[in-house]
Write an enzyme that holds these catalytic residues in place. Structure first.
Site, PDB file in Angstrom:
ATOM      1  N   TYR A   1       0.844  -1.206   0.000  1.00 46.11           N
ATOM      2  CA  TYR A   1       0.000   0.000   0.000  1.00 46.11           C
ATOM      3  C   TYR A   1       0.880   1.257   0.000  1.00 46.11           C
ATOM      4  CZ  TYR A   1      -3.676   3.175   1.790  1.00 46.11           C
ATOM      5  OH  TYR A   1      -4.575   4.201   1.968  1.00 46.11           O
TER       6      TYR A   1
ATOM      7  N   THR B   1     -13.824   5.440   7.641  1.00 41.65           N
ATOM      8  CA  THR B   1     -14.504   4.906   6.440  1.00 41.65           C
ATOM      9  C   THR B   1     -14.550   3.383   6.553  1.00 41.65           C
ATOM     10  OG1 THR B   1     -12.495   4.496   5.164  1.00 41.65           O
ATOM     11  CG2 THR B   1     -13.401   6.723   5.017  1.00 41.65           C
TER      12      THR B   1
HETATM   13  N1  LIG Z   1      -9.769   5.751   5.181  1.00 41.65           N
HETATM   14  C1  LIG Z   1      -8.539   6.105   5.452  1.00 41.65           C
HETATM   15  O1  LIG Z   1      -8.127   6.137   6.614  1.00 41.65           O
HETATM   16  C2  LIG Z   1      -7.610   6.492   4.330  1.00 41.65           C
HETATM   17  C3  LIG Z   1      -6.405   7.109   4.674  1.00 41.65           C
HETATM   18  C4  LIG Z   1      -5.529   7.477   3.672  1.00 41.65           C
HETATM   19  C5  LIG Z   1      -5.843   7.250   2.351  1.00 41.65           C
HETATM   20  N2  LIG Z   1      -7.024   6.642   2.036  1.00 41.65           N
HETATM   21  C6  LIG Z   1      -7.285   6.423   0.614  1.00 41.65           C
HETATM   22  O2  LIG Z   1      -8.514   7.022   0.266  1.00 41.65           O
HETATM   23  C7  LIG Z   1      -9.114   6.297  -0.807  1.00 41.65           C
HETATM   24  C8  LIG Z   1     -10.528   5.921  -0.421  1.00 41.65           C
HETATM   25  O3  LIG Z   1     -10.481   5.087   0.728  1.00 41.65           O
HETATM   26  P1  LIG Z   1     -11.757   4.813   1.650  1.00 41.65           P
HETATM   27  O4  LIG Z   1     -11.257   4.791   3.023  1.00 41.65           O
HETATM   28  O5  LIG Z   1     -12.856   5.725   1.253  1.00 41.65           O
HETATM   29  O6  LIG Z   1     -12.076   3.298   1.233  1.00 41.65           O
HETATM   30  P2  LIG Z   1     -13.437   2.565   0.865  1.00 41.65           P
HETATM   31  O7  LIG Z   1     -13.090   1.118   0.860  1.00 41.65           O
HETATM   32  O8  LIG Z   1     -14.541   3.041   1.736  1.00 41.65           O
HETATM   33  O9  LIG Z   1     -13.727   3.037  -0.634  1.00 41.65           O
HETATM   34  C9  LIG Z   1     -12.940   2.627  -1.709  1.00 41.65           C
HETATM   35  C10 LIG Z   1     -13.818   2.501  -2.933  1.00 41.65           C
HETATM   36  O10 LIG Z   1     -12.974   2.129  -4.043  1.00 41.65           O
HETATM   37  C11 LIG Z   1     -13.701   1.197  -4.840  1.00 41.65           C
HETATM   38  N3  LIG Z   1     -12.806   0.397  -5.658  1.00 41.65           N
HETATM   39  C12 LIG Z   1     -11.938  -0.573  -5.233  1.00 41.65           C
HETATM   40  N4  LIG Z   1     -11.338  -1.145  -6.282  1.00 41.65           N
HETATM   41  C13 LIG Z   1     -11.822  -0.542  -7.398  1.00 41.65           C
HETATM   42  C14 LIG Z   1     -11.584  -0.701  -8.791  1.00 41.65           C
HETATM   43  N5  LIG Z   1     -10.728  -1.624  -9.261  1.00 41.65           N
HETATM   44  N6  LIG Z   1     -12.252   0.094  -9.662  1.00 41.65           N
HETATM   45  C15 LIG Z   1     -13.131   1.014  -9.205  1.00 41.65           C
HETATM   46  N7  LIG Z   1     -13.410   1.202  -7.907  1.00 41.65           N
HETATM   47  C16 LIG Z   1     -12.757   0.433  -7.010  1.00 41.65           C
HETATM   48  C17 LIG Z   1     -14.456   0.365  -3.807  1.00 41.65           C
HETATM   49  O11 LIG Z   1     -15.548  -0.351  -4.392  1.00 41.65           O
HETATM   50  C18 LIG Z   1     -14.891   1.416  -2.796  1.00 41.65           C
HETATM   51  O12 LIG Z   1     -16.169   1.934  -3.107  1.00 41.65           O
HETATM   52  C19 LIG Z   1      -8.200   5.098  -1.077  1.00 41.65           C
HETATM   53  O13 LIG Z   1      -7.349   5.395  -2.141  1.00 41.65           O
HETATM   54  C20 LIG Z   1      -7.427   4.974   0.222  1.00 41.65           C
HETATM   55  O14 LIG Z   1      -6.192   4.347   0.027  1.00 41.65           O
HETATM   56  C21 LIG Z   1      -7.902   6.264   2.999  1.00 41.65           C
END
Ligand SMILES: NC(=O)c1ccc[n+]([C@@H]2O[C@H](COP(=O)([O-])OP(=O)(O)OC[C@H]3O[C@@H](n4cnc5c(N)ncnc54)[C@H](O)[C@@H]3O)[C@@H](O)[C@H]2O)c1
Length: 260
Positions: free
Chosen positions: A151, A188
């Site tokens: 990641y 999330t």
């Molecule tokens: N939540 C956190 O703490 C956090 C922190 C830092 C970064 N992020 C980043 O933020 C972004 C969103 O994360 P989140 O926490 O909302 O996660 P989440 O799992 O709630 O949402 C991710 C979404 O991406 C979609 N997805 C996955 N693979 C896919 C694909 N191949 N094609 C299209 N859609 C796809 C999923 O269906 C889901 O709806 C990610 O890139 C994550 O790495 C999250």
């Protein structure tokens, strides 16, 4: 109410978590949003409640799919102003436990998906001479943690791509900005799933981590809104950290240390 009025935006990962919060925020401020996600059921339900938003089922790992989407947005809306590459997956493993399959899976969505998205957004934004690309990174590309090996590598690749695109656009006079957003822990479905897995494989650290600062999806959505709007017209190639000082603090930042 009109900070991104008349702009057309693509948001990936829009069916859940940060992508959904970003979609709602952009829509509330006047943008037309194409919500891209692989989860059709969640995406359709979410889009039904958001003004000027439509759901488009797509797997971001396919360059062909990106080509089709970018062309379709131009033929239907005449412009693409904003791309938010937010789709991502996290699988916890140290380098020692990271298989080739896990590595490729995490990088396919994060690294490849963001590359293809940026490439085709740039292609269709260029003739208009404007656009804002926002790539979702993480504090994992700034600080280390043993279990986020693949990641963190993917997020670091995205961080690098972002700067390269910003430099190209500036030097070539494309008028397109490209910035990365680096959230800390945000409440999330992804974080909840990670915390559950973490508790199973490293209960001691998981216990130590309970009570640390966790932000809300809107904290990230507000940053993305700023980058999507013309208010950030001088911000290009920047790393926008949304972590309540987590990356610069020695030791854990407690929830009680949240800024007011
Ligand atoms: N939540 C956190 O703490 C956090 C922190 C830092 C970064 N992020 C980043 O933020 C972004 C969103 O994360 P989140 O926490 O909302 O996660 P989440 O799992 O709630 O949402 C991710 C979404 O991406 C979609 N997805 C996955 N693979 C896919 C694909 N191949 N094609 C299209 N859609 C796809 C999923 O269906 C889901 O709806 C990610 O890139 C994550 O790495 C999250």
């Amino acid at each position: 109410m009109d900070r991104v009025a008349n702009k057309v935006a693509i948001v990936t990962g829009a069916a859940s978590g940060l992508g959904l919060a970003i979609t709602k925020r952009l829509s509330l401020e006047g943008a037309t949003v194409i919500m891209v996600d692989i989860n059709e059921a969640l995406g359709n339900t979410a889009a039904a409640d958001i003004a000027q938003a439509s759901f488009y089922r797509m797997d971001v790992t396919s360059e062909q799919a990106w080509q089709t989407l970018a062309d379709q947005v131009i033929s239907e809306h005449g412009q693409l102003d904003v791309l938010v590459n937010c789709a991502g997956i996290a699988e916890l493993a140290t380098i020692e436990d990271t298989t080739e399959a896990l590595w490729r899976k995490v990088n396919a969505v994060g690294t490849d998906g963001t590359f293809f998205g940026c490439k085709h957004a740039l292609r269709v934004m260029k003739p208009k001479g404007r656009g804002s690309i926002i790539n979702m990174c993480s504090t994992a590309s700034i600080m280390g943690a043993p279990l986020v090996f693949a990641y963190a590598a993917s997020k670091s690749a995205i961080r690098g791509m972002t700067k390269s695109i910003a430099c190209l656009s500036t030097q070539a006079g494309y008028g397109i900005r490209c910035n990365s957003v680096h959230p800390g822990n945000m409440e999330t479905p992804m974080l909840i799933e990670m915390q559950t897995t973490f508790a199973e494989i490293d209960p001691v650290t998981a216990e130590e981590m309970s009570g640390i600062w966790v932000g809300q999806p809107d904290d990230v959505a507000n940053m993305v809104l700023f980058l999507a709007s013309d208010e950030s017209k001088a911000v290009n190639g920047a790393e926008m950290v949304v972590d309540n000082a987590t990356t610069i603090t020695e030791g854990a930042v407690p929830m009680t240390g949240a800024a007011g």
